[in-house]
Design an enzyme around this catalytic site. Structure first.
Site, mmCIF file in Angstrom:
data_model
loop_
_atom_site.group_PDB
_atom_site.id
_atom_site.type_symbol
_atom_site.label_atom_id
_atom_site.label_comp_id
_atom_site.label_asym_id
_atom_site.label_seq_id
_atom_site.Cartn_x
_atom_site.Cartn_y
_atom_site.Cartn_z
ATOM 1 N N HIS A 54 0.827 -1.204 0.000
ATOM 2 C CA HIS A 54 0.000 0.000 0.000
ATOM 3 C C HIS A 54 0.862 1.255 0.000
ATOM 4 C CE1 HIS A 54 0.808 -0.451 4.335
ATOM 5 N NE2 HIS A 54 0.622 0.860 4.418
ATOM 6 N N ASP A 56 1.157 5.023 1.610
ATOM 7 C CA ASP A 56 0.705 5.939 2.659
ATOM 8 C C ASP A 56 0.549 7.336 2.065
ATOM 9 O OD1 ASP A 56 0.781 4.069 4.699
ATOM 10 O OD2 ASP A 56 2.492 4.967 5.748
ATOM 11 N N HIS A 60 -1.743 10.753 6.633
ATOM 12 C CA HIS A 60 -1.655 9.669 7.624
ATOM 13 C C HIS A 60 -0.757 10.070 8.792
ATOM 14 C CE1 HIS A 60 -1.184 5.714 9.352
ATOM 15 N NE2 HIS A 60 0.040 5.530 8.895
ATOM 16 N N HIS A 161 8.578 8.531 9.323
ATOM 17 C CA HIS A 161 7.401 9.092 8.649
ATOM 18 C C HIS A 161 7.488 10.630 8.653
ATOM 19 C CE1 HIS A 161 5.401 5.119 9.139
ATOM 20 N NE2 HIS A 161 4.569 5.514 8.208
HETATM 21 ZN ZN LIG Z 1 0.779 2.465 5.961
#
Ligand SMILES: [Zn+2]
Length: 214
Positions: A54, A56, A60, A161
Site C-alpha cells: 500500500h 501511505d 496519515h 514518517h
Molecule cells: Zn501504511
C-alpha cells in the site's frame, strides 16, 4: 529487444492477511451469487486502507498532509532501484548499511525482515531518519520497503514518517521482494483515487530492464 514479464511484488489479499494490531482486517462479503441463482455475482469489501502492499498518504502522519487522491502519480510510476540489505531484525537501516550509490529517484529496500504477510511479527526493519535525509538530498521522491512500516513497530513518534513528510517523499509499504534481485527496474504501483484517504492498497509490479539481443 527481449521483453521480460512484469514481476508482481504484491501479496495476495485475503482475510488471513496480517494488519497492524488494532486495524480492521480485510473481509469480502458476497451479496449476490451466480452459483445461488442470482443473475450476477456482486461483493463488497471492508478493510484498513493500510493493507498488504500500500501507499501511505501524508495526511496519515501530518495534519496538513495531502490525501492519497492528491498525490502526484510521478511517485508511483517510473525507474526504481531495489537495494538489498542484510541487517539484524528490529533495527533501523543506517546510512552505513547502504553499500551502493543511489541511482534512481525511487528506491525500494529489500530487508526480508517481515517474511510472512499472513503472520504478524513486530521485529521487522525500519529506516533511520538520517537515511531519509540522505535520500532526499539525492532527489529521491519515493521510498518503499518490504515491511509494514518505514518505522519500527513500536515507534509511536514515527521518526521516519515525519522526516519523509519534511522531504515530501512518498511511502510504499508491504511489498514482497523475496524473488527480486537488487538493481534497476520500472515501478508501477498506483494507489486508488479514494477522496481524503490516508493510504490505499496498490498493485505493485516491477518491469525488468529490456535486454538487447547480442
Ligand atoms: Zn501504511
Amino acid at each position: 529487444v527481449i521483453k521480460a514479464p512484469p514481476i508482481d511484488i504484491t501479496p495476495l489479499i485475503m482475510p488471513e492477511m496480517a494488519v497492524f494490531p488494532g486495524c480492521t482486517p480485510f473481509s469480502r462479503k458476497v451479496e449476490l451469487n451466480i452459483s445461488d441463482g442470482d443473475s450476477v455475482t456482486v461483493s463488497s469489501i471492508q478493510s484498513t486502507v493500510h493493507l498488504g502492499a500500500h501507499a501511505d498518504a501524508p495526511n496519515h502522519y501530518h495534519v496538513n498532509g495531502q490525501a492519497i487522491h492528491e498525490r502526484s502519480l510521478d511517485h508511483y510510476i517510473g525507474p526504481v532501484q531495489v537495494i538489498e540489505l542484510c541487517i539484524p531484525r528490529g533495527q533501523r537501516i543506517k546510512k552505513s548499511d547502504l553499500k551502493v550509490d543511489i541511482l534512481e529517484k525511487r528506491v525500494l529496500f529489500k530487508t526480508l525482515s517481515y517474511p510472512d504477510p499472513y503472520a504478524w511479527s513486530d521485529d521487522f526493519n525500519g529506516i533511520d531518519p538520517e537515511v531519509i535525509d540522505y535520500l532526499g538530498e539525492h532527489g529521491v521522491i519515493t521510498i518503499g520497503i518490504d515491511t509494514p512500516s518505514v518505522d519500527l513497530a513500536n515507534d509511536s513518534e514515527l521518526l521516519s514518517h515525519n522526516r519523509i513528510y519534511k522531504n515530501d517523499i512518498a511511502i510504499i509499504e508491504g511489498v514482497v521482494l523475496n524473488e527480486v534481485d537488487a538493481g534497476v527496474y520500472t515501478l508501477i504501483a498506483l494507489p486508488l483515487k479514494i477522496k481524503g484517504a490516508d493510504a490505499s492498497p496498490i498493485r505493485a509490479v516491477l518491469l525488468p530492464k529490456e535486454q538487447h539481443e547480442a
